[in-house]
Design an enzyme around this catalytic site. Structure first.
Site, PDB file in Angstrom:
ATOM      1  N   ASP A  95       0.807  -1.224   0.000  1.00  0.00           N
ATOM      2  CA  ASP A  95       0.000   0.000   0.000  1.00  0.00           C
ATOM      3  C   ASP A  95       0.836   1.269   0.000  1.00  0.00           C
ATOM      4  OD1 ASP A  95      -2.548  -1.147  -0.114  1.00  0.00           O
ATOM      5  OD2 ASP A  95      -2.549  -1.539   2.042  1.00  0.00           O
TER       6      ASP A  95
ATOM      7  N   ASP B 282      -5.344  -5.565  -5.813  1.00  0.00           N
ATOM      8  CA  ASP B 282      -5.130  -4.145  -5.525  1.00  0.00           C
ATOM      9  C   ASP B 282      -3.695  -3.708  -5.833  1.00  0.00           C
ATOM     10  OD1 ASP B 282      -6.660  -5.850  -3.870  1.00  0.00           O
ATOM     11  OD2 ASP B 282      -7.096  -4.282  -2.438  1.00  0.00           O
TER      12      ASP B 282
END
Ligand code: GLY
Length: 411
Positions: A125, A186
Site C-alpha cells: 500500500d 489491488d
C-alpha cells in the site's frame, strides 16, 4: 462552458440503440462543471471542519458512517493504507479549480506522509499512499523534494518483489495466514510508482519488476471468464501458483467488485506504460467481464455474486475507479469499442453524481454508498475517502477529454 459539458454527455448517449436516446440522455446527462464545483464546495466544507490553528495534519480523513456528517480521521502511519487519498483529492481539486487554499492544504497533508519513504516497508500500500499524494503533488508542482520521496518509495516497494514467484508480496504480515507468498489484485495499482521511478531517475530494474508482476498476475490471478480472485497464493521458493482465494469478497469463487475494478485500472495503466498489446487486450477482457455484470445504474453491488443482491450494499468506490480507468482506456481502442467505454464511464459518473449517490448537504464527502471490507463488517454503505479520490480523478480526466480531446494522465 457548462453547456459544453452537458452536450458532451448527451452526444455520447445519442448513439445508444437499446434505449430511446431522449430517455437515456435525461437519465445520464450531467453537468461536468457543476459536478466539479460541487466537489470544490465539499472540499471547503471539509477544510472548514478539519483545519484550525491547532490542526494535526497527520490525522487524515478516512470515512463518514451512519448519521455522521464529517470525516472520521486516522493517523498517517505505515499500516493506514488510505492516508494518501485525501491529499490526492486536494491536489485534483486544486488542479481543477486553481484554488490556492486547497493547494496549501494539499501541501500540508502531503508533507505528513514523507517519512514513510524512509521506513522499512509495511506492505504494497505504500504505492497508494505515495502515488496519490506525492505523485499528484509532483505532477502539479515539479517540486524536486517530492521527486526524491517518490524515488525512495519506489525502491522501498520493490523490496517486496520475489523473483521466484514474479510478483510483489502484498501483505508480508499474512504469509502464514494464506499459506504462502500472497499477491492481491489491488497491488496492480502500485506498479505505477515503479514505472514512474524507472522513467524519472530510478533503476531500470523497477520497470522489469512491474512488467513481471503484471505478467504473472495475468497468468494466474484470473479465471477463464476474465474475473479475478482477490488473493493469489504462490510457493515462495519454487514460485508455483497454489490457490486463488478471497479476503474482502463474498467467497473464493465470487467476484469482488473493487478487486475487478483494480484489475481494470491496473491493466489499463500497464498498457500505457509498456505499449504491449497483450496488456491492452487483457485490459479489455477484464473490463468487459466487469461491465456485463453491472446493474442498471452502473454502480456495482459490493460483490457481483452476493446472493443478497438486490438487497446487498453497493460500492460507489469501484464505480469511481472504473469510470476513471475507462476514460483512459477509451483512448487506446477504436471505433465502437472506444465509444462504448467512453459512454459507460460517463454513465457511471452521471449515476454517481445523482442524488442517489451524492452526499450533498448531509455529509461533506462527495459520495455515499461505498463498501470497504464487507466480510469484516467494516465500512459498509459508507462514504470512504478513496471513492472520492477516484471520482474526482475521473472528473479531471473527463474535463481533460473535453478540453484537449485526450484524458491520458500519467503521473
Ligand atoms: N486495497 C484495499 C481495498 O481495496 O479495500
Amino acid at each position: 462552458m457548462k453547456n459544453t459539458a452537458i452536450i458532451l454527455a448527451s452526444l455520447m448517449f445519442a448513439s445508444c440503440a437499446s434505449t430511446s436516446s431522449t430517455a437515456r440522455e435525461e437519465a445520464t446527462a450531467f453537468d461536468l462543471d457543476e459536478a466539479i464545483e460541487y466537489c470544490n464546495q465539499q472540499v471547503h466544507r471539509s477544510i472548514r471542519n478539519l483545519c484550525n490553528d491547532s490542526t494535526d495534519y497527520s490525522m487524515i480523513p478516512r470515512n463518514i458512517q451512519g448519521a455522521d456528517s464529517v470525516w472520521a480521521c486516522r493517523k498517517a502511519t505505515p499500516d493506514e493504507w488510505c492516508s494518501g487519498f485525501w491529499p490526492g483529492v486536494l491536489w485534483y481539486d486544486y488542479e481543477l479549480t486553481g484554488d490556492s487554499l486547497v493547494r496549501e492544504k494539499a501541501m500540508r497533508y502531503t508533507g505528513e506522509l514523507g517519512y514513510l519513504s524512509q521506513r522499512p516497508i509495511f506492505d504494497h500500500d505504500l504505492g497508494f499512499l505515495m502515488i496519490c499524494s506525492y505523485g499528484n503533488g509532483y505532477r502539479l508542482t515539479d517540486d524536486s523534494e517530492y521527486k526524491q520521496v517518490l524515488l525512495a518509495s519506489a525502491d522501498s516497494l520493490a523490496t517486496l518483489f520475489n523473483p521466484n514467484v514474479g510478483t510483489l508480496l502484498s501483505w508480508p504480515r499474512n504469509v502464514e495466514m494464506f499459506g504462502g507468498h500472497n499477491t492481491i489484485m489491488d497491488n496492480m495499482i502500485n506498479l505505477e510508482m515503479l514505472f514512474w521511478a524507472s522513467k524519472n531517475g530510478g533503476d531500470k530494474s523497477l520497470y522489469d519488476i512491474a512488467v513481471k508482476h503484471a505478467e504473472t498476475t495475468m497468468n494466474y490471478h484470473f479465471r477463464p471468464d476474465g474475473t479475478c480472485y482477490h488473493v493469489a497464493v504462490y510457493d515462495p521458493v519454487d514460485g508455483h501458483f497454489i490457490k486463488g482465494v478471497t479476503h474482502q469478497g463474498y467467497s473464493d469463487s465470487s467476484t469482488w467488485a473493487r478487486g475487478q475494478a483494480w484489475a481494470v485500472y491496473g491493466y489499463t495503466m500497464v498498457y500505457r506504460e509498456t505499449g504491449d498489446k497483450r496488456f491492452l487486450d487483457f485490459a479489455c477482457k477484464v473490463t468487459d467481464a466487469y461491465l456485463k455484470r453491472l446493474p442498471e445504474d452502473m454502480v456495482p453491488y459490493w460483490d457481483f455474486d452476493d446472493p443478497a443482491i438486490p438487497q446487498a450494499p453497493r460500492d460507489a468506490s469501484a464505480a469511481g475507479v472504473v469510470a476513471s480507468a475507462l476514460l483512459e482506456l477509451q483512448g487506446y481502442v477504436e471505433g465502437d469499442k472506444s465509444a462504448e467505454y467512453r459512454d459507460a464511464a460517463v454513465e457511471m459518473l452521471a449515476s454517481l453524481n445523482s442524488p442517489a449517490y451524492r452526499s450533498g448537504e448531509k455529509r461533506c464527502s462527495f459520495l455515499d454508498h461505498s463498501t470497504g471490507h464487507h466480510p469484516a463488517g467494516s465500512e459498509i454503505d459508507a462514504s470512504i475517502i478513496y471513492a472520492d479520490y477516484y471520482y474526482i480523478e475521473a472528473l479531471a480526466r473527463l474535463k481533460k477529454l473535453e478540453t484537449n480531446g485526450t484524458a491520458l494522465a500519467s503521473l
